[in-house]
Design a protein around this motif. Structure first.
Motif, mmCIF file in Angstrom:
data_model
loop_
_atom_site.group_PDB
_atom_site.id
_atom_site.type_symbol
_atom_site.label_atom_id
_atom_site.label_comp_id
_atom_site.label_asym_id
_atom_site.label_seq_id
_atom_site.Cartn_x
_atom_site.Cartn_y
_atom_site.Cartn_z
ATOM 1 N N ARG A 226 0.801 -1.227 0.000
ATOM 2 C CA ARG A 226 0.000 0.000 0.000
ATOM 3 C C ARG A 226 0.835 1.280 0.000
ATOM 4 N N ASP A 227 2.129 1.187 0.295
ATOM 5 C CA ASP A 227 2.972 2.382 0.328
ATOM 6 C C ASP A 227 3.875 2.489 -0.900
ATOM 7 N N ASP A 228 3.469 1.871 -1.989
ATOM 8 C CA ASP A 228 4.235 1.902 -3.238
ATOM 9 C C ASP A 228 4.337 3.341 -3.758
ATOM 10 N N ASP A 229 5.577 3.789 -4.015
ATOM 11 C CA ASP A 229 5.795 5.111 -4.600
ATOM 12 C C ASP A 229 5.699 5.092 -6.114
ATOM 13 N N PHE A 230 5.838 3.909 -6.727
ATOM 14 C CA PHE A 230 5.853 3.803 -8.184
ATOM 15 C C PHE A 230 4.458 3.556 -8.755
ATOM 16 N N GLN A 231 3.759 2.571 -8.219
ATOM 17 C CA GLN A 231 2.401 2.249 -8.648
ATOM 18 C C GLN A 231 1.471 2.439 -7.445
ATOM 19 N N LYS A 232 0.804 3.573 -7.433
ATOM 20 C CA LYS A 232 0.003 3.966 -6.273
ATOM 21 C C LYS A 232 -1.189 3.034 -6.087
ATOM 22 N N VAL A 233 -1.524 2.804 -4.828
ATOM 23 C CA VAL A 233 -2.644 1.911 -4.522
ATOM 24 C C VAL A 233 -3.966 2.471 -5.036
ATOM 25 N N ALA A 234 -4.034 3.774 -5.293
ATOM 26 C CA ALA A 234 -5.268 4.356 -5.844
ATOM 27 C C ALA A 234 -5.628 3.733 -7.187
ATOM 28 N N PHE A 235 -4.632 3.350 -7.969
ATOM 29 C CA PHE A 235 -4.920 2.708 -9.252
ATOM 30 C C PHE A 235 -5.515 1.319 -9.033
ATOM 31 N N ALA A 236 -5.025 0.610 -8.024
ATOM 32 C CA ALA A 236 -5.585 -0.708 -7.715
ATOM 33 C C ALA A 236 -7.047 -0.585 -7.287
ATOM 34 N N ARG A 237 -7.331 0.425 -6.483
ATOM 35 C CA ARG A 237 -8.710 0.639 -6.043
ATOM 36 C C ARG A 237 -9.602 0.996 -7.231
ATOM 37 N N ARG A 238 -9.071 1.763 -8.159
ATOM 38 C CA ARG A 238 -9.835 2.102 -9.372
ATOM 39 C C ARG A 238 -10.108 0.848 -10.206
ATOM 40 N N TYR A 239 -9.105 -0.017 -10.317
ATOM 41 C CA TYR A 239 -9.264 -1.255 -11.092
ATOM 42 C C TYR A 239 -10.418 -2.080 -10.529
ATOM 43 N N VAL A 240 -10.435 -2.233 -9.215
ATOM 44 C CA VAL A 240 -11.483 -3.037 -8.581
ATOM 45 C C VAL A 240 -12.856 -2.403 -8.790
ATOM 46 N N ALA A 241 -12.894 -1.085 -8.819
ATOM 47 C CA ALA A 241 -14.163 -0.392 -9.021
ATOM 48 C C ALA A 241 -14.679 -0.541 -10.452
ATOM 49 N N GLU A 242 -13.763 -0.703 -11.415
ATOM 50 C CA GLU A 242 -14.156 -0.687 -12.822
ATOM 51 C C GLU A 242 -14.180 -2.061 -13.491
ATOM 52 N N ILE A 243 -13.378 -3.008 -13.018
ATOM 53 C CA ILE A 243 -13.238 -4.290 -13.710
ATOM 54 C C ILE A 243 -14.015 -5.360 -12.958
ATOM 55 N N PRO A 244 -15.051 -5.937 -13.565
ATOM 56 C CA PRO A 244 -15.836 -6.972 -12.881
ATOM 57 C C PRO A 244 -14.978 -8.182 -12.510
ATOM 58 N N GLY A 245 -15.308 -8.790 -11.378
ATOM 59 C CA GLY A 245 -14.634 -10.013 -10.958
ATOM 60 C C GLY A 245 -13.329 -9.808 -10.246
ATOM 61 N N SER A 246 -13.000 -8.552 -9.887
ATOM 62 C CA SER A 246 -11.709 -8.295 -9.258
ATOM 63 C C SER A 246 -11.874 -7.862 -7.811
ATOM 64 N N GLY A 247 -10.860 -8.157 -7.010
ATOM 65 C CA GLY A 247 -10.827 -7.760 -5.616
ATOM 66 C C GLY A 247 -9.413 -7.388 -5.216
ATOM 67 N N LEU A 248 -9.277 -6.662 -4.125
ATOM 68 C CA LEU A 248 -7.984 -6.110 -3.707
ATOM 69 C C LEU A 248 -7.660 -6.519 -2.284
ATOM 70 N N VAL A 249 -6.405 -6.947 -2.079
ATOM 71 C CA VAL A 249 -5.849 -7.149 -0.748
ATOM 72 C C VAL A 249 -4.641 -6.235 -0.614
ATOM 73 N N GLU A 250 -4.710 -5.292 0.313
ATOM 74 C CA GLU A 250 -3.583 -4.406 0.574
ATOM 75 C C GLU A 250 -2.732 -4.987 1.696
ATOM 76 N N VAL A 251 -1.406 -4.923 1.502
ATOM 77 C CA VAL A 251 -0.478 -5.481 2.483
ATOM 78 C C VAL A 251 0.567 -4.427 2.830
ATOM 79 N N PRO A 252 1.215 -4.556 3.975
ATOM 80 C CA PRO A 252 2.298 -3.625 4.303
ATOM 81 C C PRO A 252 3.447 -3.772 3.308
ATOM 82 N N GLY A 253 3.961 -2.654 2.835
ATOM 83 C CA GLY A 253 5.103 -2.731 1.935
ATOM 84 C C GLY A 253 5.014 -1.723 0.818
#
Length: 275
Positions: A226-253
């Protein structure tokens, strides 16, 4: 390694005249899981392969010109569509008709295209992956300039890779771990392959695949430091919101969460794929 973990070995296959290397773990009779890297190499998956190998036949591939593989990428062969074709050729060489697929960084962009268009992917895992218009990041984008590529000396690239690797991990890597991550880039062909991948980085590939992903509805789990400086977790949250069948697990790191939270990453993947 605990008794519940699978040993990790390195093996090789011939793919279209090039020797490709891969890390493997697990029983050959188990369902296959193919794992892809991006601007790093198969080393990013090493911390979780012993655990993943308890339930899957894991194959963490090194793309041509990366890691321990032979060959060399030029820009034409380093695009996401071209590398997707390479991955499918490797799957053919490995005898994989259908498989689960995991991708990190640009490898996640490749994985999205393979999953959405090949009809061969059962489940998809994206770990701190490029998606939408999240990439290329500035440290990669600068290499799209041919003058920058021509002027970059091997020592300069090695220094840049060391800085990026340290920034990609939340904990402090030991000198031995850092040297291991950097070890492939001692060869000039690896320098040129890395710069070719950087030069070919283009977000249109991950933007164009979005409608196909929506239609394909492939079961997908995003596992994100969740603390990625290169690929922000906001994009992952957007993916889950837009792409059917997807889910997100955020981990420390950060960008390589397998180094920061290997247990959390492997559990998130195994819970999704089935133990």
């Amino acid at each position: 390694m605990s008794p519940q973990e699978a040993p990790v070995r390195r093996d090789r296959i011939q793919v279209e005249g090039t020797t490709l290397s891969y890390l493997r773990s697990g029983d050959d009779a188990s369902p296959p899981l193919l794992l892809l890297h991006g601007t790093f190499w198969s080393r990013v998956w090493l911390p979780v392969l012993p655990a993943l190998g308890t339930a899957r036949r894991c194959i963490a591939l090194d793309l041509p010109g990366f890691g321990c593989s032979g060959g060399e990428l030029d820009i034409a062969h380093a695009t996401v569509p071209a590398l997707a074709e390479t991955v499918l050729a490797a799957a053919d060489a490995l005898g994989l008709e259908r498989f689960d697929l995991a991708g990190h960084d640009i490898g996640g962009g490749i994985a999205q295209l393979v999953a959405a268009t090949s009809g061969r992917v059962s489940r998809l895992v994206l770990m701190n992956s490029v998606m939408f218009d999240s990439w290329p990041v500035p440290a990669v984008q600068r290499f799209r300039d041919p003058e920058v590529r021509a002027a970059t000396e091997p020592e300069e690239l090695m220094t840049a890779r060391a800085v990026s690797t340290r920034r990609a991990v939340q904990r402090t890597l030991s000198e031995e771990e850092l040297a291991d991550y950097l070890s492939p880039w001692t060869a000039p062909a690896r320098h040129r392959s890395w710069m070719a991948m950087a030069a070919a980085a283009d977000s249109r590939y991950t933007m164009d695949v979005v409608p196909w992903l929506k239609e394909a509805r492939i079961p997908t789990r995003l596992v994100w430091g969740r603390d990625d400086d290169f690929q922000k977790v906001a994009f992952a949250r957007r993916y889950v919101a837009e792409i059917p069948g997807s889910g997100l697990v955020e981990v420390p790191g950060k960008h390589i969460p397998t180094e920061d939270s290997p247990d959390a990453v492997s559990n998130a993947i195994l819970d999704f794929l089935g133990r």
